[in-house]
Design an enzyme around this catalytic site. Structure first.
Site, mmCIF file in Angstrom:
data_model
loop_
_atom_site.group_PDB
_atom_site.id
_atom_site.type_symbol
_atom_site.label_atom_id
_atom_site.label_comp_id
_atom_site.label_asym_id
_atom_site.label_seq_id
_atom_site.Cartn_x
_atom_site.Cartn_y
_atom_site.Cartn_z
ATOM 1 N N ARG A 97 -17.277 -23.510 -46.756
ATOM 2 C CA ARG A 97 -16.680 -22.678 -45.704
ATOM 3 C C ARG A 97 -16.829 -21.202 -46.068
ATOM 4 O O ARG A 97 -17.010 -20.346 -45.207
ATOM 5 C CB ARG A 97 -15.189 -23.013 -45.526
ATOM 6 C CG ARG A 97 -14.942 -24.304 -44.774
ATOM 7 C CD ARG A 97 -13.455 -24.638 -44.708
ATOM 8 N NE ARG A 97 -12.918 -25.073 -45.983
ATOM 9 C CZ ARG A 97 -11.635 -25.380 -46.190
ATOM 10 N NH1 ARG A 97 -10.767 -25.269 -45.211
ATOM 11 N NH2 ARG A 97 -11.232 -25.791 -47.377
ATOM 12 N N CYS A 103 -13.413 -20.814 -50.944
ATOM 13 C CA CYS A 103 -12.645 -21.753 -50.125
ATOM 14 C C CYS A 103 -12.217 -22.885 -51.043
ATOM 15 O O CYS A 103 -11.545 -22.643 -52.052
ATOM 16 C CB CYS A 103 -13.442 -22.236 -48.922
ATOM 17 S SG CYS A 103 -14.975 -23.095 -49.317
#
Lengths: 108, 280
Positions: free
Chosen positions: B239, B234
């Site tokens: 994430r 990410c």
């Protein structure tokens, strides 16, 4: 790009409650900021989500103690969705522009 | 591995608060969130201050992780239940990090702090006292962690999953929309990466979608080849830890790595290929 927030984004991807506050104006950011209230009282805890024109999730911040939130969006139309305890769910369409803070007051 | 081995729901946590051998850990970037209120008995881990080396861009070393868990009163045989804000981004990151250092008995609270708050469950400000332990961390399990050369070598060969938002993937934004826009030198994505925003794996209340829905999302819709190894990335690797959790822990994919350098590293490297625009 300029830094409009008081906290550098390199610190991470997570947002403090209410989002990263705008300091010294929007700069070249497209800022959507506002406050969520219920019967005139700030909603907290609660969450503000930003959805794109396809209804897809883009970002979320927990509401601040003042019910406030701040997003740094791309220019264009967005849907702001508020979630709060008690199955509270409210949507509002907002428009973001570069160099502008679009202010939103949302009553749920 | 099944879902119940790696996830617990809020009801389970409420019933097991205070059980010996179970430690709740809240992981937030916004440490003021814990200070304003947390699940009773939970200790705090700051993903940055506690988990990152203060000088180099890297994690705290094995001894540092052992020291951290000892100070938090966590033993090697404790079951650690992680939860946090942002739909468990940082909790998933910590989960991956605990696995990296060999703590296998770890689970996520499904939905994290958000689900707990939206359900109007009890939050307290009292910080628990836990006796210091002697925690022994293992060597890092590098099979879980991708580095920049692994990513370049994976172009067109392995599954690359870019879990950022479509605007970040395309190069129109350099950071998520709730943060000021500054980050890597260049925008875009690693060539041949599929864009499956992490958020597609979560429902609105932060809980994970069903295994069937997740398999459809990554397989049929995104076109991941489940027969190949996968690297997820990410912007800074948290994430993508959420997506690593989905692919490796929920769907049981054997070889999934999280690239924690992610776009802030890749997008600043000299000479590597970058693709712009929306997914193909």
């Amino acid at each position: 790009m300029s830094t409009a927030g008081e906290q550098a984004s390199s610190a991470g991807c997570g947002a403090p409650a209410g989002g990263v506050k705008v300091k010294d104006g929007p700069g070249d950011q497209a800022v959507v900021a506002g406050r969520v209230t219920k019967d005139g009282v700030p909603v907290a805890p609660g969450y503000a989500r930003l959805l794109n024109s396809d209804g897809e999730f883009v970002a979320e911040v927990p509401l601040g103690e003042d019910g406030g939130f701040t997003f740094y969006a791309a220019p264009g139309a967005w849907t702001l969705r508020v979630l709060a305890p008690g199955d509270v769910r409210a949507d509002q369409v907002v428009s973001a522009e570069i160099g502008k803070i679009t202010e939103v007051e949302l009553a749920v | 591995m099944s879902r119940s081995d790696v996830l617990v729901d809020a009801g389970w946590v409420a019933e097991h608060l205070g059980d010996p051998g179970i430690v709740l850990v809240e992981v937030d970037e916004d440490t003021s969130a814990y200070d304003k209120g947390h699940i009773k008995g939970a200790v705090k881990v700051d993903w940055k201050k506690d988990l990152q080396d203060p000088v180099r861009r890297d994690f705290v070393d094995r001894a540092g992780f052992g020291k951290l868990l000892s100070e938090r009163g966590i033993s090697n045989d404790d079951t650690v239940i992680l939860y946090g804000g942002n739909n468990n981004w940082f909790a998933a990151y910590a989960y991956w990090y605990f696995k990296l250092y060999g703590h296998h008995n770890v689970k996520l609270l499904d939905g994290g702090r958000k689900k707990w708050e939206l359900d109007s469950r009890e939050m307290v400000t009292e910080v628990p006292h836990r006796e210091v332990t002697h925690y022994h961390a293992q060597e890092q399990d590098k099979s879980l962690r991708a580095f920049r050369d692994d990513v370049v070598a994976a172009i067109g060969v392995l599954n690359l999953v870019d879990v950022r938002s479509p605007d970040e993937f395309a190069g129109r934004l350099l950071a998520p929309a709730h943060l000021p826009q500054e980050a890597a030198q260049r925008g875009g994505h690693v060539p041949t990466a599929k864009n499956v925003p992490w958020s597609k794996a979560a429902q609105e209340d932060g809980t994970f979608k069903t295994d069937d829905d997740l398999r459809t999302l990554y397989g049929d819709e995104a076109g991941l080849d489940f027969g190949k190894d996968t690297i997820a990335y990410c912007r800074i690797g948290e994430r993508s830890a959420h997506t690593w959790f989905v692919l490796h822990e929920l769907l049981g994919q054997p070889n999934v790595k999280n690239y924690d350098g992610s776009w802030t590293e890749y997008g600043s490297l000299v000479g590597v290929p970058i693709e712009l625009g929306d997914g193909k």
